[in-house]
Write a protein that holds these residues in place. Structure first.
Motif, PDB file in Angstrom:
ATOM      1  N   LEU A  57      -6.855  19.861 -43.002  1.00  0.00           N
ATOM      2  CA  LEU A  57      -6.104  19.613 -44.231  1.00  0.00           C
ATOM      3  C   LEU A  57      -6.745  18.504 -45.051  1.00  0.00           C
ATOM      4  O   LEU A  57      -6.773  18.566 -46.284  1.00  0.00           O
ATOM      5  N   GLY A  58      -7.258  17.486 -44.362  1.00  0.00           N
ATOM      6  CA  GLY A  58      -7.947  16.419 -45.077  1.00  0.00           C
ATOM      7  C   GLY A  58      -9.158  16.934 -45.829  1.00  0.00           C
ATOM      8  O   GLY A  58      -9.399  16.575 -46.995  1.00  0.00           O
ATOM      9  N   GLN A  59      -9.937  17.777 -45.185  1.00  0.00           N
ATOM     10  CA  GLN A  59     -11.107  18.358 -45.844  1.00  0.00           C
ATOM     11  C   GLN A  59     -10.703  19.293 -46.976  1.00  0.00           C
ATOM     12  O   GLN A  59     -11.387  19.384 -47.999  1.00  0.00           O
ATOM     13  N   LEU A  60      -9.571  19.991 -46.806  1.00  0.00           N
ATOM     14  CA  LEU A  60      -9.119  20.935 -47.820  1.00  0.00           C
ATOM     15  C   LEU A  60      -8.741  20.238 -49.117  1.00  0.00           C
ATOM     16  O   LEU A  60      -9.072  20.715 -50.211  1.00  0.00           O
ATOM     17  N   VAL A  61      -8.042  19.110 -49.029  1.00  0.00           N
ATOM     18  CA  VAL A  61      -7.506  18.479 -50.234  1.00  0.00           C
ATOM     19  C   VAL A  61      -8.495  17.551 -50.924  1.00  0.00           C
ATOM     20  O   VAL A  61      -8.337  17.272 -52.117  1.00  0.00           O
ATOM     21  N   ALA A  62      -9.492  17.064 -50.208  1.00  0.00           N
ATOM     22  CA  ALA A  62     -10.386  16.040 -50.777  1.00  0.00           C
ATOM     23  C   ALA A  62     -10.962  16.433 -52.135  1.00  0.00           C
ATOM     24  O   ALA A  62     -10.966  15.614 -53.067  1.00  0.00           O
ATOM     25  N   PRO A  63     -11.464  17.675 -52.324  1.00  0.00           N
ATOM     26  CA  PRO A  63     -12.045  18.021 -53.636  1.00  0.00           C
ATOM     27  C   PRO A  63     -11.028  18.479 -54.675  1.00  0.00           C
ATOM     28  O   PRO A  63     -11.407  18.749 -55.810  1.00  0.00           O
ATOM     29  N   LEU A  64      -9.757  18.585 -54.315  1.00  0.00           N
ATOM     30  CA  LEU A  64      -8.777  19.101 -55.265  1.00  0.00           C
ATOM     31  C   LEU A  64      -8.506  18.088 -56.382  1.00  0.00           C
ATOM     32  O   LEU A  64      -8.547  16.873 -56.152  1.00  0.00           O
ATOM     33  N   ARG A 206      -8.900  26.943 -50.713  1.00  0.00           N
ATOM     34  CA  ARG A 206      -8.857  25.991 -51.834  1.00  0.00           C
ATOM     35  C   ARG A 206      -8.899  26.738 -53.168  1.00  0.00           C
ATOM     36  O   ARG A 206      -8.148  26.418 -54.108  1.00  0.00           O
ATOM     37  N   GLY A 207      -9.760  27.749 -53.254  1.00  0.00           N
ATOM     38  CA  GLY A 207      -9.834  28.534 -54.484  1.00  0.00           C
ATOM     39  C   GLY A 207      -8.551  29.301 -54.760  1.00  0.00           C
ATOM     40  O   GLY A 207      -8.105  29.388 -55.911  1.00  0.00           O
ATOM     41  N   SER A 208      -7.936  29.832 -53.695  1.00  0.00           N
ATOM     42  CA  SER A 208      -6.676  30.569 -53.868  1.00  0.00           C
ATOM     43  C   SER A 208      -5.557  29.649 -54.331  1.00  0.00           C
ATOM     44  O   SER A 208      -4.720  30.029 -55.156  1.00  0.00           O
TER      45      SER A 208
END
Length: 414
Positions: A57-64, A206-208
């Motif tokens: 989850l940390g990796q998922l949100v970092a670029p958002l 992330r794209g979805s």
């Protein structure tokens, strides 16, 4: 001279940000929305699995694009009681949210997911929890697949309010149940991934999420079934600036109009109790004294009727197996699959077999010879409804063991 001054100020600001280590905020065109992570933090999840999911989850949100004018994120734990790790708007960048997720601790306790879903619904629409009216709502539920309480009803309430549901299961969940819980289509919103391979889906998910956060400019329909569908539209009004009149008309019966008046801060509605395989014309009419907004129109066709399997056929009866076939259910696009439940008619433990939607037969094995079984085939639909049909099946008798021949009564010994 003014242009050079502006350029110099911009360069000075960029250098100052670089020296301070601060990150520039999200771009002006960044999508706005509330993103809630529902994380299974109960004792059914091992400490290793929890740490791997937390890292993912940390990796998922970092670029958002997280920030005041973009996405807001919140994390809620599933346990005996739901627990908010951080509310919407508390963290203003992807790096801050990443750090907060990585610092979260496992709560343990029971897996009361249904209770947590009801709690998540409140958080997503409660301004005191930082939620914002009129922005897209997305929930990402990460689970090991089990729950101590029912999930279906509170999940449907979230969908009815326009929340987009993504589900990540670490592999032990029931495919049919989770497919029904995720937003449609499930192939886009449901992922089965081992905890060590979660990074594989990070970019796609992330794209979805970003796609789901994009504001919709027009009235649209989704999750269409044989008797219902849901509508969504962009926030054209506010609670204080007007209201909507929503009209539903069967195309073949212009006089059979159904109307619903909705507050100005509404961005979705679910129509139910509709006829299968029918065209409906929808009109969304914004009524406001502040500005003139034209109506939006849409035509939606409901799917064929969701009827259960027909004409169960029992064949290839053997002492320990039979083959069960059935006519496929109507509305194949909405069928998730079939459950085949079977057990001795005179009593005994029942067993269950799952059959994918594309098949209409299965062989039941491990049966007892010369026994009558009750077989029930149930079609499970994306709407959450089920339709069943039952039949009796009898295995053939097994070969009897041959007894040794009796001695001849007239025979004499030596």
């Amino acid at each position: 001279m003014l242009a050079w001054t502006a350029l110099g100020l911009a360069l000075s600001l960029r250098l100052a940000l670089a020296r301070s280590g601060a990150e520039p905020g999200p771009p002006a065109t960044a999508p706005q929305g509330d993103l809630l992570f529902l994380l299974d933090s109960s004792a059914s999840v091992s400490h290793y699995e929890f740490s791997r999911v937390r890292e993912f989850l940390g990796q998922l949100v970092a670029p958002l694009p997280l920030g005041p004018g973009a996405l807001h994120a919140s994390l809620v734990h599933v346990g005996t009681q739901p627990y908010t790790e951080f509310p919407f708007g508390q963290h203003s960048s992807g790096a801050e949210v990443q750090d907060a997720i990585r610092a979260s601790a496992q709560r343990m306790g029971d897996t009361n997911t249904g209770l947590a879903l009801a709690y998540a619904k409140e958080q997503l629409f409660d301004t005191t929890a930082g939620a914002r009216p009129g922005v897209p709502k997305v929930m990402v539920w990460v689970t090991d697949g089990g729950s101590s309480d029912p999930v279906g009803p509170p999940m449907q309430e979230l969908k009815d309010l326009g929340v987009i549901i993504f589900i990540i299961s670490t592999g032990r969940g029931n495919l049919l149940e989770l497919s029904a819980a995720a937003s449609a289509p499930p192939e886009k919103h449901l992922h089965f991934v081992d905890v060590d391979d979660l990074h594989i889906i990070a970019q796609e998910l992330r794209g979805s999420i970003l796609d789901a956060m994009q504001p919709q400019q027009q009235l649209r329909a989704f999750e269409v079934t044989s008797s219902s569908f849901r509508l969504a539209w962009p926030p054209l009004l506010t609670a204080n600036s007007g209201y909507y009149v929503l009209e539903l008309v069967p195309s073949a019966e212009p006089g059979a109009v159904r109307r619903q008046q909705l507050p100005g801060n509404t961005t979705g509605w679910a129509w139910a109790g509709l006829e299968p395989n029918t065209d409906y014309d929808i009109a969304l009419v914004p009524e406001s004294n502040e500005r003139l907004l034209g109506p939006q129109h849409l035509r939606v066709r409901t799917l064929p009727d969701e009827t259960g399997p027909e004409r169960i056929v029992i064949s290839h009866a053997r002492p320990r197996s039979v083959r069960v076939s059935w006519a496929p259910a109507l509305g194949p696009a909405t069928v998730l699959g079939y459950h085949v439940l079977y057990g001795p008619l005179q009593g005994g433990a029942a067993q269950r077999v799952e059959v994918p939607a594309g098949r209409n037969s299965t062989t039941l094995q491990g049966l007892a010879p010369g026994t009558v079984y009750l077989v029930t085939v149930t079609a499970a639909y994306r709407s959450g409804r089920e339709h069943a049909l039952s039949a009796k099946a009898c295995t053939s008798p097994g070969e009897r063991s041959r007894a040794p021949p009796l001695p001849d009564a007239g025979a004499r010994g030596p």
